[in-house]
Enzyme design. Structure first.
Site, PDB file in Angstrom:
ATOM      1  N   HIS A 149      53.446  45.368  54.781  1.00 52.13           N
ATOM      2  CA  HIS A 149      51.993  45.609  54.703  1.00 52.13           C
ATOM      3  C   HIS A 149      51.407  45.688  56.119  1.00 52.13           C
ATOM      4  O   HIS A 149      51.848  44.956  57.015  1.00 52.13           O
ATOM      5  CB  HIS A 149      51.333  44.477  53.908  1.00 52.13           C
ATOM      6  CG  HIS A 149      49.939  44.820  53.483  1.00 52.13           C
ATOM      7  ND1 HIS A 149      48.879  44.791  54.357  1.00 52.13           N
ATOM      8  CD2 HIS A 149      49.435  45.224  52.285  1.00 52.13           C
ATOM      9  CE1 HIS A 149      47.783  45.159  53.704  1.00 52.13           C
ATOM     10  NE2 HIS A 149      48.092  45.422  52.444  1.00 52.13           N
TER      11      HIS A 149
ATOM     12  N   ASN B  49      47.314  42.913  44.677  1.00 55.26           N
ATOM     13  CA  ASN B  49      47.723  42.156  45.861  1.00 55.26           C
ATOM     14  C   ASN B  49      46.599  41.185  46.193  1.00 55.26           C
ATOM     15  O   ASN B  49      45.584  41.570  46.768  1.00 55.26           O
ATOM     16  CB  ASN B  49      47.971  43.127  47.032  1.00 55.26           C
ATOM     17  CG  ASN B  49      48.306  42.392  48.322  1.00 55.26           C
ATOM     18  OD1 ASN B  49      48.506  41.172  48.326  1.00 55.26           O
ATOM     19  ND2 ASN B  49      48.372  43.120  49.426  1.00 55.26           N
ATOM     20  N   TRP B  50      46.807  39.930  45.794  1.00 55.49           N
ATOM     21  CA  TRP B  50      45.754  38.928  46.021  1.00 55.49           C
ATOM     22  C   TRP B  50      45.642  38.518  47.482  1.00 55.49           C
ATOM     23  O   TRP B  50      44.729  37.786  47.856  1.00 55.49           O
ATOM     24  CB  TRP B  50      46.039  37.674  45.174  1.00 55.49           C
ATOM     25  CG  TRP B  50      45.773  37.833  43.715  1.00 55.49           C
ATOM     26  CD1 TRP B  50      45.201  38.906  43.090  1.00 55.49           C
ATOM     27  CD2 TRP B  50      46.058  36.869  42.686  1.00 55.49           C
ATOM     28  NE1 TRP B  50      45.111  38.666  41.742  1.00 55.49           N
ATOM     29  CE2 TRP B  50      45.628  37.429  41.464  1.00 55.49           C
ATOM     30  CE3 TRP B  50      46.636  35.604  42.679  1.00 55.49           C
ATOM     31  CZ2 TRP B  50      45.754  36.755  40.250  1.00 55.49           C
ATOM     32  CZ3 TRP B  50      46.766  34.927  41.476  1.00 55.49           C
ATOM     33  CH2 TRP B  50      46.327  35.497  40.268  1.00 55.49           C
TER      34      TRP B  50
ATOM     35  N   GLU C  78      49.131  53.423  52.314  1.00 56.59           N
ATOM     36  CA  GLU C  78      47.923  52.628  52.566  1.00 56.59           C
ATOM     37  C   GLU C  78      47.407  52.897  53.978  1.00 56.59           C
ATOM     38  O   GLU C  78      47.772  52.171  54.920  1.00 56.59           O
ATOM     39  CB  GLU C  78      48.231  51.127  52.439  1.00 56.59           C
ATOM     40  CG  GLU C  78      48.486  50.653  51.042  1.00 56.59           C
ATOM     41  CD  GLU C  78      48.094  49.179  50.849  1.00 56.59           C
ATOM     42  OE1 GLU C  78      47.677  48.841  49.751  1.00 56.59           O
ATOM     43  OE2 GLU C  78      48.198  48.385  51.815  1.00 56.59           O
TER      44      GLU C  78
HETATM   45  P1  13P Z   1      41.744  46.658  49.425  1.00 59.74           P
HETATM   46  O1  13P Z   1      41.914  47.135  48.003  1.00 59.74           O
HETATM   47  O2  13P Z   1      40.989  45.378  49.544  1.00 59.74           O
HETATM   48  O3  13P Z   1      41.211  47.762  50.290  1.00 59.74           O
HETATM   49  O4  13P Z   1      43.207  46.322  49.983  1.00 59.74           O
HETATM   50  C1  13P Z   1      44.198  47.269  49.880  1.00 59.74           C
HETATM   51  C2  13P Z   1      45.480  46.639  50.218  1.00 59.74           C
HETATM   52  O5  13P Z   1      45.719  46.283  51.366  1.00 59.74           O
HETATM   53  C3  13P Z   1      46.420  46.385  49.119  1.00 59.74           C
HETATM   54  O6  13P Z   1      47.668  46.019  49.598  1.00 59.74           O
END
Ligand code: 13P
Length: 228
Positions: free
Chosen positions: A100, A13-14, A149
């Site tokens: 998200h 996920n960029w 997440e």
């Molecule tokens: P990080 O890997 O930068 O913690 O981000 C996680 C994320 O939100 C992926 O969707």
């Protein structure tokens, strides 16, 4: 890995990063180095402005990489200024990250909106990957891929423990059906990815910051492929 091999998803996920030139550099560096396996699904989710070029570069290079979006419209195409309808996005993407926590926090996205987005994705042959922030989240009908997440673990190097993540995964499967696939996301990098994918119930990882570096992301794919 023992017995029946599970399929592992590795999803980049960029977020709101990378010009087209930077995106193409990444595809050129990562594409040829992704281990080919029926049990590995690697997906890159660029920003909307880079989707078309990234898709083209992957097709031309014949790389084992799928393309995803980071969001899509809750509506079908029509008079919705600024929105990207699933029925057009599916020219480029086979998956979309939905709900998200950054969209909920910064853009007021609600469960109701996410449910509509999931429905749009399914109607247009785009696999919805719904982000959930905890084990008690309700997963909309038809959505069979989610990412656990926890907000405390995003973007700060403070990943959840693999054991905790597996517990949350188990709970999500218990309340939503054992065929639900659950990924872990939050500060995943080359140093900790193996510990997450070795957990019995976790089906992969959703990676933000560490996915921006072609070198780090390639390393992650190689580690996963070797630890399976
Ligand atoms: P990080 O890997 O930068 O913690 O981000 C996680 C994320 O939100 C992926 O969707």
């Amino acid at each position: 890995m023992d017995g029946m091999e599970k399929t592992i998803w590795i999803i980049a996920n960029w977020k709101s990063n990378k010009s087209i030139a930077e995106a193409l550099d990444w595809v050129t560096a990562v594409g040829p180095n992704i281990p080919t396996s029926d049990h590995l699904k690697v997906v890159v989710c660029p920003s909307f402005s880079a989707l078309s070029e990234v898709k083209k570069a992957i097709t031309v290079g014949n790389f084992p990489l799928l393309v995803g979006a980071q969001d899509l419209s809750p509506y079908e195409e029509g008079a919705y200024t600024g929105e990207e309808a699933a029925e057009n996005l599916n020219q480029f993407v086979s998956l979309a990250i939905l709900g998200h926590s950054e969209r909920r926090e910064n853009f007021g996205e609600t469960d109701e909106m996410v449910t509509k987005k999931v429905a749009q994705a399914i109607q247009n042959n785009v696999t919805p990957l719904m982000c959930v922030q905890g084990a008690e989240a309700e997963v909309p009908e038809g959505c069979r891929l989610v990412a656990y997440e926890p907000v405390f673990a995003i973007g700060n190097g403070n990943a959840d423990t693999p054991e905790n993540a597996n517990q949350a995964t188990k709970a999500l499967k218990e309340s939503n059906g054992s065929d639900l696939k659950v990924l872990y996301g939050g500060s995943v990098d080359a140093g900790n990815v193996a510990s997450f994918i070795k957990q019995p119930d976790i089906s992969g990882v959703l990676i933000g910051k560490a996915s921006l570096s072609a070198q780090e992301f390639t390393k992650i794919c190689q580690i996963v492929s070797e630890s399976k």
